[in-house]
Design an enzyme around this catalytic site. Structure first.
Site, PDB file in Angstrom:
ATOM      1  N   GLY A  65       2.802  -1.379   4.423  1.00  0.00           N
ATOM      2  CA  GLY A  65       3.098   0.233   4.030  1.00  0.00           C
ATOM      3  C   GLY A  65       4.213   0.633   3.809  1.00  0.00           C
ATOM      4  O   GLY A  65       4.885   0.606   2.781  1.00  0.00           O
ATOM      5  N   GLY A  66       5.007   1.371   4.747  1.00  0.00           N
ATOM      6  CA  GLY A  66       6.370   1.867   4.638  1.00  0.00           C
ATOM      7  C   GLY A  66       7.336   1.219   3.702  1.00  0.00           C
ATOM      8  O   GLY A  66       8.148   1.611   3.042  1.00  0.00           O
ATOM      9  N   GLY A 109       2.981   1.651  10.992  1.00  0.00           N
ATOM     10  CA  GLY A 109       4.114   2.949  10.887  1.00  0.00           C
ATOM     11  C   GLY A 109       4.631   3.004  12.159  1.00  0.00           C
ATOM     12  O   GLY A 109       5.507   4.072  12.212  1.00  0.00           O
ATOM     13  N   GLU A 130      -6.481   4.520   8.182  1.00  0.00           N
ATOM     14  CA  GLU A 130      -6.340   6.044   7.843  1.00  0.00           C
ATOM     15  C   GLU A 130      -7.506   6.544   7.230  1.00  0.00           C
ATOM     16  O   GLU A 130      -7.945   7.717   7.539  1.00  0.00           O
ATOM     17  CB  GLU A 130      -4.861   6.105   6.948  1.00  0.00           C
ATOM     18  N   GLU A 155      -4.925  -5.365  10.908  1.00  0.00           N
ATOM     19  CA  GLU A 155      -4.012  -4.317  11.042  1.00  0.00           C
ATOM     20  C   GLU A 155      -4.018  -3.569  12.223  1.00  0.00           C
ATOM     21  O   GLU A 155      -5.058  -2.441  12.370  1.00  0.00           O
ATOM     22  CB  GLU A 155      -4.018  -3.407   9.925  1.00  0.00           C
ATOM     23  N   SER A 159       4.158  -2.497  10.217  1.00  0.00           N
ATOM     24  CA  SER A 159       5.259  -2.554  10.619  1.00  0.00           C
ATOM     25  C   SER A 159       5.940  -3.981  10.192  1.00  0.00           C
ATOM     26  O   SER A 159       6.922  -4.306  10.709  1.00  0.00           O
ATOM     27  CB  SER A 159       5.825  -2.383  11.977  1.00  0.00           C
ATOM     28  N   ASN A 209       0.755  -1.224  -0.051  1.00  0.00           N
ATOM     29  CA  ASN A 209      -0.021  -0.006  -0.045  1.00  0.00           C
ATOM     30  C   ASN A 209       0.812   1.201  -0.014  1.00  0.00           C
ATOM     31  O   ASN A 209       1.495   1.521   0.862  1.00  0.00           O
ATOM     32  CB  ASN A 209      -0.977   0.078   1.270  1.00  0.00           C
ATOM     33  N   TRP A 210       0.856   1.900  -1.102  1.00  0.00           N
ATOM     34  CA  TRP A 210       1.779   2.987  -1.218  1.00  0.00           C
ATOM     35  C   TRP A 210       1.559   4.407  -0.487  1.00  0.00           C
ATOM     36  O   TRP A 210       2.011   5.265  -0.385  1.00  0.00           O
ATOM     37  CB  TRP A 210       1.986   3.349  -2.673  1.00  0.00           C
ATOM     38  N   LYS A 211      -0.025   4.222  -0.395  1.00  0.00           N
ATOM     39  CA  LYS A 211      -0.455   5.661   0.371  1.00  0.00           C
ATOM     40  C   LYS A 211      -0.391   6.534  -0.702  1.00  0.00           C
ATOM     41  O   LYS A 211      -0.343   6.494  -1.980  1.00  0.00           O
ATOM     42  CB  LYS A 211       0.008   5.522   1.861  1.00  0.00           C
ATOM     43  N   HIS A 221      -9.080   0.953   5.473  1.00  0.00           N
ATOM     44  CA  HIS A 221      -7.932   1.229   6.102  1.00  0.00           C
ATOM     45  C   HIS A 221      -8.192   2.108   7.292  1.00  0.00           C
ATOM     46  O   HIS A 221      -8.838   2.954   7.124  1.00  0.00           O
ATOM     47  CB  HIS A 221      -6.802   1.738   5.090  1.00  0.00           C
TER      48      HIS A 221
END
Ligand code: PEP
Length: 261
Positions: free
Chosen positions: A240-241, A179, A105, A173, A219, A11-13, A103
């Site tokens: 993610g990251g 993150g 966010e 999640e 993470s 997920n590049w966000k 998600h």
């Protein structure tokens, strides 16, 4: 027992514009090829920003790159006067197979309720997209209710009205792990993923429970992915990251080569 193909989803966000996306996808493909990665042993999914999707689709198609593509969100509506919204029909036209829904966010910054998530799951299914349904507890939820109560409740609402034969993916999640660098332990992930699978069995039936992939996200790195993938109810990861760094993401995809797996 149904074989569930492991799914590593990036997920590049709101990262990487469409030009950066081209360079990233080419490098990821090349890195996996050079490493002798066996295509088909793991499904690789990319979830770029909407503005990149057409470009990435064209590249995957032209260079026959075997990555799956998905959107990070969709509208609960199909078309009409909904400024800024993206229809599932548009994602489908761009060869997206998946769409992330709920998600944390989106739930947090866009106030998406369980009911909104449920409407979006229905929209995804109407357009032939596989929803990647995200559920997870906050740190406060964890303290008050334990790990599984909130994600189990979120999943029950998201699955209302979903036919037993539907293709879905569920991503556990924990919000406190996203993150933060503070990943859940493999045992914590397994425990909640198993409970989520029980919900799938309860609502959609035993077949759905056998075939549906349940991912862990929060993470995930190349150094910890193998420990999650050893767990029987963890079928992959939503990353993610670490999905923004080619070598790191490639190493996550190649978790089967890590020691002890
Ligand atoms: C996410 O946002 O879905 C996620 C898992 O992020 P990270 O891997 O950076 O924790």
């Amino acid at each position: 027992m149904a074989v569930r193909t492991p799914f590593i989803a990036g997920n590049w966000k709101m990262n990487l514009d469409h030009l950066q996306a081209v360079a990233f996808v080419q490098k990821l493909h090349w890195t996996l090829k050079e490493a002798g990665h066996e295509v088909g042993s793991v499904e690789v999914g990319l979830f770029p920003p909407f503005t990149d999707i057409r470009t990435v689709q064209t590249l995957l198609d032209a260079d026959k790159i075997p990555f799956s593509l998905g959107g990070q969100d969709l509208s609960m509506k199909d078309s009409g006067a909904y400024t800024g919204e993206i229809s599932g029909a548009f994602l489908k036209k761009l060869d997206c197979g998946y769409v992330i829904i709920g998600h944390s966010e989106r739930r947090d910054y866009h106030a998406e309720t369980d009911e909104v998530v449920s409407a979006k799951v229905q929209a995804a299914l109407r357009h032939g997209l596989t929803p990647v349904i995200c559920v997870g507890e906050t740190a406060a939820d964890l303290e008050e209710f334990g790990a599984s109560a909130v994600p189990v409740g979120q999943l029950r609402v998201a699955l209302e009205g979903v036919p037993s034969a539907a293709d879905i993916v569920v991503a556990y999640e924990p919000v406190w792990a996203i993150g933060s660098g503070q990943a859940a332990t493999p045992e914590q992930a397994q425990d909640v993923c198993a409970k989520l699978r029980e919900v799938i069995v309860d609502v959609l039936g035993a077949d759905a429970g056998e075939r549906t992939r349940v991912l862990y996200g929060g993470s995930v790195k190349s150094g910890n992915i193998a420990s999650y993938m050893r767990e029987p109810d963890v079928d992959g990861a939503l990353v993610g990251g670490a999905s923004l760094v080619v070598d790191e993401f490639a190493a996550i995809v190649r978790y089967q080569k890590h020691v002890g797996v």
